[in-house]
Scaffold this motif. Structure first.
Motif, PDB file in Angstrom:
ATOM      1  N   ILE A  27       0.846  -1.236  -0.147  1.00  0.00           N
ATOM      2  CA  ILE A  27       0.101   0.051   0.184  1.00  0.00           C
ATOM      3  C   ILE A  27       0.953   1.164  -0.042  1.00  0.00           C
ATOM      4  CG2 ILE A  27      -2.008  -1.072   1.268  1.00  0.00           C
ATOM      5  CD1 ILE A  27      -1.240   0.297   3.537  1.00  0.00           C
ATOM      6  N   GLY A  28       0.193   2.365  -0.735  1.00  0.00           N
ATOM      7  CA  GLY A  28       1.062   3.692  -0.654  1.00  0.00           C
ATOM      8  C   GLY A  28       0.363   4.589   0.060  1.00  0.00           C
ATOM      9  N   VAL A  29       1.176   5.184   1.044  1.00  0.00           N
ATOM     10  CA  VAL A  29       0.633   6.339   1.794  1.00  0.00           C
ATOM     11  C   VAL A  29       1.376   7.413   1.915  1.00  0.00           C
ATOM     12  CG1 VAL A  29      -0.641   4.758   3.516  1.00  0.00           C
ATOM     13  CG2 VAL A  29       1.879   5.509   3.957  1.00  0.00           C
ATOM     14  N   GLY A  30       2.148   7.824   0.720  1.00  0.00           N
ATOM     15  CA  GLY A  30       2.792   8.951   0.766  1.00  0.00           C
ATOM     16  C   GLY A  30       3.895   8.890  -0.540  1.00  0.00           C
ATOM     17  N   GLU A  31       4.691  10.147  -0.601  1.00  0.00           N
ATOM     18  CA  GLU A  31       5.520  10.319  -1.854  1.00  0.00           C
ATOM     19  C   GLU A  31       6.884   9.502  -1.673  1.00  0.00           C
ATOM     20  OE1 GLU A  31       4.743  11.996  -4.575  1.00  0.00           O
ATOM     21  OE2 GLU A  31       2.790  12.100  -3.906  1.00  0.00           O
ATOM     22  N   GLN A  32       7.352   9.463  -0.440  1.00  0.00           N
ATOM     23  CA  GLN A  32       8.740   8.812  -0.248  1.00  0.00           C
ATOM     24  C   GLN A  32       8.683   7.323  -0.546  1.00  0.00           C
ATOM     25  OE1 GLN A  32      10.847  11.297   0.281  1.00  0.00           O
ATOM     26  NE2 GLN A  32       9.424  12.574   0.217  1.00  0.00           N
ATOM     27  N   VAL A  33      10.038   7.091  -0.841  1.00  0.00           N
ATOM     28  CA  VAL A  33      10.128   5.385  -1.179  1.00  0.00           C
ATOM     29  C   VAL A  33       9.766   4.682   0.061  1.00  0.00           C
ATOM     30  CG1 VAL A  33      11.865   3.713  -1.419  1.00  0.00           C
ATOM     31  CG2 VAL A  33      11.965   5.784  -2.628  1.00  0.00           C
ATOM     32  N   GLU A  34       9.888   5.278   1.304  1.00  0.00           N
ATOM     33  CA  GLU A  34       9.248   4.171   2.380  1.00  0.00           C
ATOM     34  C   GLU A  34       7.919   4.369   2.729  1.00  0.00           C
ATOM     35  OE1 GLU A  34      11.149   7.978   4.158  1.00  0.00           O
ATOM     36  OE2 GLU A  34      11.487   6.744   2.363  1.00  0.00           O
ATOM     37  N   ASP A  35       7.261   5.132   1.958  1.00  0.00           N
ATOM     38  CA  ASP A  35       5.681   5.185   2.158  1.00  0.00           C
ATOM     39  C   ASP A  35       5.032   4.109   1.212  1.00  0.00           C
ATOM     40  OD1 ASP A  35       5.696   7.345   3.768  1.00  0.00           O
ATOM     41  OD2 ASP A  35       5.967   8.919   2.277  1.00  0.00           O
ATOM     42  N   LEU A  36       5.785   3.456   0.527  1.00  0.00           N
ATOM     43  CA  LEU A  36       5.123   2.467  -0.094  1.00  0.00           C
ATOM     44  C   LEU A  36       5.717   1.022   0.853  1.00  0.00           C
ATOM     45  CD1 LEU A  36       3.740   0.938  -2.587  1.00  0.00           C
ATOM     46  CD2 LEU A  36       5.878   0.590  -3.503  1.00  0.00           C
ATOM     47  N   ARG A  37       4.692   0.608   1.420  1.00  0.00           N
ATOM     48  CA  ARG A  37       5.101  -0.536   2.438  1.00  0.00           C
ATOM     49  C   ARG A  37       4.116  -1.783   2.401  1.00  0.00           C
ATOM     50  NH1 ARG A  37       4.151   2.184   7.940  1.00  0.00           N
ATOM     51  NH2 ARG A  37       5.114   3.935   6.895  1.00  0.00           N
ATOM     52  N   PRO A  38       4.961  -2.888   2.481  1.00  0.00           N
ATOM     53  CA  PRO A  38       4.058  -4.341   2.718  1.00  0.00           C
ATOM     54  C   PRO A  38       3.041  -3.930   3.559  1.00  0.00           C
ATOM     55  CG  PRO A  38       6.562  -4.480   3.182  1.00  0.00           C
ATOM     56  CD  PRO A  38       6.283  -3.198   3.252  1.00  0.00           C
ATOM     57  N   PHE A  39       1.980  -4.650   2.690  1.00  0.00           N
ATOM     58  CA  PHE A  39       0.709  -4.704   3.403  1.00  0.00           C
ATOM     59  C   PHE A  39       0.272  -5.375   4.803  1.00  0.00           C
ATOM     60  CE2 PHE A  39      -3.899  -6.342   3.787  1.00  0.00           C
ATOM     61  CZ  PHE A  39      -4.749  -5.107   4.113  1.00  0.00           C
ATOM     62  N   ASP A  40       0.243  -4.633   5.832  1.00  0.00           N
ATOM     63  CA  ASP A  40       0.113  -5.517   7.210  1.00  0.00           C
ATOM     64  C   ASP A  40      -1.100  -5.063   7.744  1.00  0.00           C
ATOM     65  OD1 ASP A  40       1.146  -6.756   9.498  1.00  0.00           O
ATOM     66  OD2 ASP A  40       0.712  -4.685  10.590  1.00  0.00           O
TER      67      ASP A  40
END
Length: 316
Positions: A289-302
């Motif tokens: 899921i993506g919650v922002g512009e930064q690379v780390e804001d695309l995160r594995p869905f938990d």
């Protein structure tokens, strides 16, 4: 350098909570206002709750499952306090979401192919770049294929991500045959012994039959080199499209057999409930899921972190 900035679990949750702020206001905030001053859970309150869930884009199937669970608990006198509705809703959502949480990452030395598909504007190329940066930082060798040969800036955009993530990009000119580009990229990937090829494809509406046929052609062409390729086909969905995202997922799945879904732009919408709608309606893992512009804001869905961020009042 292709690095993912380190962050504490507390800091990561804070970013997730911030990214889901609009959806939290719609869902958890709505439930809070609904039960304010209520003493009992009656039929009127349940009807209002159902309407709220539909407005939060949970969709009919997920809403029905949640309401069946809540109504049954009320009938058994297991749920009597309106203030406990949020906790009950949280548990019901987790029941829907947990089966779709199936993490995936490349395997060392296998030259797997991840084919990324989706409509224009969903964030497909950006998602590819972020995944490449993540997996490069984790020690995998990655190659990118600029298979979106129709959008003028698509190749340049992907090459920009390649430079940022320090991974090679295989590209041809605008208008080149997409299947040919991706075939050449797999040849390069295998020659290098790289772990993963991530292939971009042109954005297409799920209703455009001839373009859906092109995706099938890409699969056939890849199969000539590796009968198992592509090992993964992921659909990128813009959360802001709400229930239309569910229609997209159904038709892409029917056409090419999806193995994963990435849901982007959750930070820009109050329609975060669509994650539950998709999880309930389709047997496809939600990978990121993506919650922002930064690379780390695309995160594995938990699921636990996602639901906590939707309902928590003060975690940060």
């Amino acid at each position: 350098m292709a690095t993912i900035p380190e962050d504490t679990p507390k800091g990561l949750f804070s970013r997730l909570r911030q990214g889901l702020a609009r959806s939290r206001e719609q869902l958890a905030g709505g439930v809070g206002r609904l039960v304010l001053g209520k003493k009992v859970i009656d039929a009127d309150l349940l009807e209002e709750l159902e309407a709220l869930l539909l407005q939060a884009d949970l969709g009919s199937a997920a809403t029905r499952e949640v309401m069946d669970s809540v109504t049954e608990r009320v009938r058994r006198n297991e749920l009597t306090d309106p203030a406990a509705l949020q906790a009950a809703l949280r548990e019901s959502l987790l029941d829907i979401l947990r089966p779709r949480a199936q993490p995936w990452s490349p395997e060392k030395g296998h030259s797997q192919v991840l084919l990324m598909v989706g409509i224009n504007g969903a964030g497909k190329t950006t998602t590819i770049g972020k995944l490449a940066a993540r997996w490069k930082a984790e020690g995998f060798t990655v190659v990118l294929a600029a298979g979106d040969t129709f959008r003028a800036a698509a190749v340049e955009q992907l090459q920009g991500w390649g430079r940022r993530a320090q991974v090679p990009v295989v590209a041809q000119g605008t208008g080149a045959d997409s299947a040919s580009v991706i075939f050449d990229a797999l040849t390069t990937t295998r020659a290098r012994g790289s772990d993963l090829l991530i292939a971009d494809t042109a954005g297409r509406l799920h209703t455009q039959g001839h373009l859906m046929e092109e995706l099938k052609k890409i699969r056939r062409v890849l199969g000539k080199q590796d009968p198992e390729a592509p090992q993964q086909i992921w659909l990128v969905l813009d959360a802001g499209t709400g229930q239309n995202a569910l229609n997209q997922a159904r038709q892409f799945h029917d056409a090419v057999g999806l193995t994963g879904i990435c849901i982007t732009k959750l930070d820009g919408t109050a329609k975060g409930g669509v994650v539950a709608a998709i999880a309930k309606a389709l047997p496809i893992p939600i990978r990121y899921i993506g919650v922002g512009e930064q690379v780390e804001d695309l995160r594995p869905f938990d699921p636990e972190s996602f639901v906590d961020a939707l309902f928590a009042e003060s975690k940060s």
